[in-house]
Design a protein around this motif. Sequence first.
Motif, PDB file in Angstrom:
ATOM      1  N   LEU A   1       0.847  -1.185   0.000  1.00 13.13           N
ATOM      2  CA  LEU A   1       0.000   0.000   0.000  1.00 13.13           C
ATOM      3  C   LEU A   1       0.887   1.240   0.000  1.00 13.13           C
ATOM      4  CD1 LEU A   1      -2.637  -1.081   2.680  1.00 13.13           C
ATOM      5  CD2 LEU A   1      -2.656  -1.504   0.214  1.00 13.13           C
ATOM      6  N   TYR A   2       0.423   2.305  -0.661  1.00 15.50           N
ATOM      7  CA  TYR A   2       1.239   3.510  -0.704  1.00 15.50           C
ATOM      8  C   TYR A   2       0.363   4.754  -0.762  1.00 15.50           C
ATOM      9  CZ  TYR A   2       0.463   3.896  -5.781  1.00 15.50           C
ATOM     10  OH  TYR A   2      -0.097   4.049  -7.026  1.00 15.50           O
ATOM     11  N   PRO A   3       0.885   5.899  -0.286  1.00 18.68           N
ATOM     12  CA  PRO A   3       0.124   7.149  -0.292  1.00 18.68           C
ATOM     13  C   PRO A   3       0.409   7.946  -1.554  1.00 18.68           C
ATOM     14  CG  PRO A   3       2.135   7.470   0.917  1.00 18.68           C
ATOM     15  CD  PRO A   3       2.185   6.057   0.386  1.00 18.68           C
ATOM     16  N   ASN A   4      -0.376   8.985  -1.772  1.00 23.61           N
ATOM     17  CA  ASN A   4      -0.204   9.794  -2.979  1.00 23.61           C
ATOM     18  C   ASN A   4       0.729  10.974  -2.716  1.00 23.61           C
ATOM     19  OD1 ASN A   4      -0.603  10.567  -5.639  1.00 23.61           O
ATOM     20  ND2 ASN A   4      -2.334  11.887  -5.135  1.00 23.61           N
TER      21      ASN A   4
ATOM     22  N   ASP B   1       7.605  10.708  -1.673  1.00 21.39           N
ATOM     23  CA  ASP B   1       8.505   9.706  -1.103  1.00 21.39           C
ATOM     24  C   ASP B   1       7.861   8.321  -1.103  1.00 21.39           C
ATOM     25  OD1 ASP B   1       6.850  11.116   0.710  1.00 21.39           O
ATOM     26  OD2 ASP B   1       7.918  10.337   2.432  1.00 21.39           O
ATOM     27  N   GLY B   2       6.589   8.258  -0.728  1.00 19.69           N
ATOM     28  CA  GLY B   2       5.906   6.963  -0.710  1.00 19.69           C
ATOM     29  C   GLY B   2       5.808   6.346  -2.086  1.00 19.69           C
ATOM     30  N   ILE B   3       5.480   7.165  -3.085  1.00 19.27           N
ATOM     31  CA  ILE B   3       5.399   6.667  -4.458  1.00 19.27           C
ATOM     32  C   ILE B   3       6.766   6.161  -4.921  1.00 19.27           C
ATOM     33  CG2 ILE B   3       5.033   7.358  -6.862  1.00 19.27           C
ATOM     34  CD1 ILE B   3       2.939   9.375  -5.777  1.00 19.27           C
ATOM     35  N   SER B   4       7.805   6.946  -4.652  1.00 14.98           N
ATOM     36  CA  SER B   4       9.154   6.598  -5.124  1.00 14.98           C
ATOM     37  C   SER B   4       9.661   5.312  -4.485  1.00 14.98           C
ATOM     38  CB  SER B   4      10.113   7.750  -4.827  1.00 14.98           C
ATOM     39  OG  SER B   4       9.715   8.924  -5.494  1.00 14.98           O
ATOM     40  N   PHE B   5       9.564   5.198  -3.160  1.00 12.20           N
ATOM     41  CA  PHE B   5      10.042   3.996  -2.478  1.00 12.20           C
ATOM     42  C   PHE B   5       9.272   2.757  -2.945  1.00 12.20           C
ATOM     43  CE2 PHE B   5      10.951   6.954   1.350  1.00 12.20           C
ATOM     44  CZ  PHE B   5      12.129   7.370   0.778  1.00 12.20           C
ATOM     45  N   THR B   6       7.964   2.913  -3.074  1.00 11.52           N
ATOM     46  CA  THR B   6       7.117   1.773  -3.423  1.00 11.52           C
ATOM     47  C   THR B   6       7.414   1.265  -4.824  1.00 11.52           C
ATOM     48  OG1 THR B   6       5.361   2.572  -1.960  1.00 11.52           O
ATOM     49  CG2 THR B   6       4.727   1.006  -3.678  1.00 11.52           C
TER      50      THR B   6
ATOM     51  N   LEU C   1      -3.763   4.421  -1.182  1.00 11.38           N
ATOM     52  CA  LEU C   1      -4.771   4.785  -0.189  1.00 11.38           C
ATOM     53  C   LEU C   1      -4.276   5.953   0.640  1.00 11.38           C
ATOM     54  CD1 LEU C   1      -5.780   1.270   1.239  1.00 11.38           C
ATOM     55  CD2 LEU C   1      -7.202   2.700  -0.235  1.00 11.38           C
ATOM     56  N   GLU C   2      -5.168   6.541   1.425  1.00 13.43           N
ATOM     57  CA  GLU C   2      -4.785   7.528   2.430  1.00 13.43           C
ATOM     58  C   GLU C   2      -4.157   6.801   3.624  1.00 13.43           C
ATOM     59  OE1 GLU C   2      -5.020  10.985   2.366  1.00 13.43           O
ATOM     60  OE2 GLU C   2      -5.404  10.604   0.244  1.00 13.43           O
ATOM     61  N   PRO C   3      -3.349   7.495   4.449  1.00 10.07           N
ATOM     62  CA  PRO C   3      -2.659   6.822   5.558  1.00 10.07           C
ATOM     63  C   PRO C   3      -3.582   6.084   6.521  1.00 10.07           C
ATOM     64  CG  PRO C   3      -1.704   8.977   5.193  1.00 10.07           C
ATOM     65  CD  PRO C   3      -2.910   8.903   4.302  1.00 10.07           C
ATOM     66  N   GLY C   4      -4.704   6.691   6.902  1.00  2.00           N
ATOM     67  CA  GLY C   4      -5.610   6.026   7.838  1.00  2.00           C
ATOM     68  C   GLY C   4      -6.053   4.658   7.354  1.00  2.00           C
ATOM     69  N   PRO C   5      -6.636   4.561   6.159  1.00  4.40           N
ATOM     70  CA  PRO C   5      -7.005   3.253   5.624  1.00  4.40           C
ATOM     71  C   PRO C   5      -5.825   2.310   5.418  1.00  4.40           C
ATOM     72  CG  PRO C   5      -8.195   4.980   4.469  1.00  4.40           C
ATOM     73  CD  PRO C   5      -7.202   5.672   5.366  1.00  4.40           C
ATOM     74  N   ILE C   6      -4.631   2.857   5.143  1.00  2.00           N
ATOM     75  CA  ILE C   6      -3.453   1.993   4.999  1.00  2.00           C
ATOM     76  C   ILE C   6      -3.168   1.267   6.315  1.00  2.00           C
ATOM     77  CG2 ILE C   6      -0.924   2.011   4.785  1.00  2.00           C
ATOM     78  CD1 ILE C   6      -1.220   4.103   2.585  1.00  2.00           C
TER      79      ILE C   6
ATOM     80  N   ASP D   1       0.108  -6.330   2.865  1.00  4.15           N
ATOM     81  CA  ASP D   1       1.361  -6.790   3.458  1.00  4.15           C
ATOM     82  C   ASP D   1       2.266  -5.671   3.971  1.00  4.15           C
ATOM     83  OD1 ASP D   1       0.983  -9.616   2.889  1.00  4.15           O
ATOM     84  OD2 ASP D   1       1.284  -9.072   0.780  1.00  4.15           O
ATOM     85  N   ILE D   2       2.466  -4.620   3.159  1.00  6.09           N
ATOM     86  CA  ILE D   2       3.572  -3.685   3.396  1.00  6.09           C
ATOM     87  C   ILE D   2       3.122  -2.239   3.191  1.00  6.09           C
ATOM     88  CG2 ILE D   2       5.827  -2.916   2.520  1.00  6.09           C
ATOM     89  CD1 ILE D   2       6.078  -5.501   4.018  1.00  6.09           C
ATOM     90  N   TYR D   3       3.712  -1.347   4.005  1.00  6.04           N
ATOM     91  CA  TYR D   3       3.608   0.105   3.799  1.00  6.04           C
ATOM     92  C   TYR D   3       5.006   0.678   4.000  1.00  6.04           C
ATOM     93  CZ  TYR D   3       2.213   4.989   4.688  1.00  6.04           C
ATOM     94  OH  TYR D   3       2.080   6.360   4.649  1.00  6.04           O
ATOM     95  N   MET D   4       5.509   1.421   3.001  1.00  4.34           N
ATOM     96  CA  MET D   4       6.902   1.872   3.023  1.00  4.34           C
ATOM     97  C   MET D   4       7.052   3.357   3.336  1.00  4.34           C
ATOM     98  SD  MET D   4       8.426  -0.258  -0.223  1.00  4.34           S
ATOM     99  CE  MET D   4      10.131   0.014   0.267  1.00  4.34           C
ATOM    100  N   CYS D   5       6.050   3.949   3.971  1.00  6.38           N
ATOM    101  CA  CYS D   5       6.142   5.395   4.216  1.00  6.38           C
ATOM    102  C   CYS D   5       5.503   5.762   5.555  1.00  6.38           C
ATOM    103  CB  CYS D   5       5.488   6.155   3.070  1.00  6.38           C
ATOM    104  SG  CYS D   5       5.999   7.878   2.980  1.00  6.38           S
TER     105      CYS D   5
END
Length: 277
Positions: free
Chosen positions: A31-34, A37-42, A61-66, A76-80
């Motif tokens: 999962l990643y945010p818009n 940094d989150g887009i790039s890492f993911t 997704l937005e952070p809360g739902p992530i 499985d994963i969130y990188m931000c």
Amino acid sequence: MMKKYLLLLLLPLFILASSCERRTKQDVLILYPNWADGISFTYLAKVMLEDKGYTVRLKRLEPGPIFASLSRGDADIYMCAWLPYTHKNYWDRYEKKLDVLGTIFNDGITGLVVPTYVDINSIEELNENKDKFGEKIYGIASGAGIYKNTEIAIEEYRLDFKQMASSETSMITALKKAVNHSEWIVITGWKPHFIWSDFDLKPLADPKGVYPTDRIETISRKGFAEDKPELASFFSKFSLDEKLVNELMNDVAIDRDPEVGAKKFYDKHKSELNFFD
């Protein structure tokens, strides 16, 4: 004869089960945010993992739902994850159902940012210049930790400003327009981010300490490391210094397709990114 017949009958089932097990083992949902940094890492992780034969799915997704999705085991994963401060509310709520796998970047800063030609240096100076700023702070989506901290800053510093919630892209568009006309503007900013190389900017001093310094962490659903130890090892080693982070985000920002930019970066630095060792 009967045993041989049964073995031949069951063999396709064994093969199918083995195939499903291999596919499941190699599958990972990130999962990643818009935001940059989150887009790039993911997308860099996606490119690297697919290069090794893994199957990677992404969902924005937005952070809360992530955090909620990871806590339920739906992904499985969130990188931000900006910890321990910016995403503290989410972490406090869900931490018992999540694991930290590793730190991607150690010096994640957030705060209010202005172009260097703006003749103030502290948040405390905003009110006396509010007319020049149009009494607006340009921010990002209301679910982001920096949005919530900016609402706190408005209260703590008694700012006569309203935070304008929008997308990261809209905020940067407003910044670019203001800079092109040498107009005063204040935005919510953070490092790492490509805006620091694209524009001459400075963070405003924060005497009240509203905006903290965080680590950007990779977090997972509970039990991911036990289910998929090879993947967990990769994510635990996924770490970049500031120079590489800035280059990655620039490469990703240049292309409309973030995967193209991430692959360009990976092809340049493949020998340095030893996250599979």
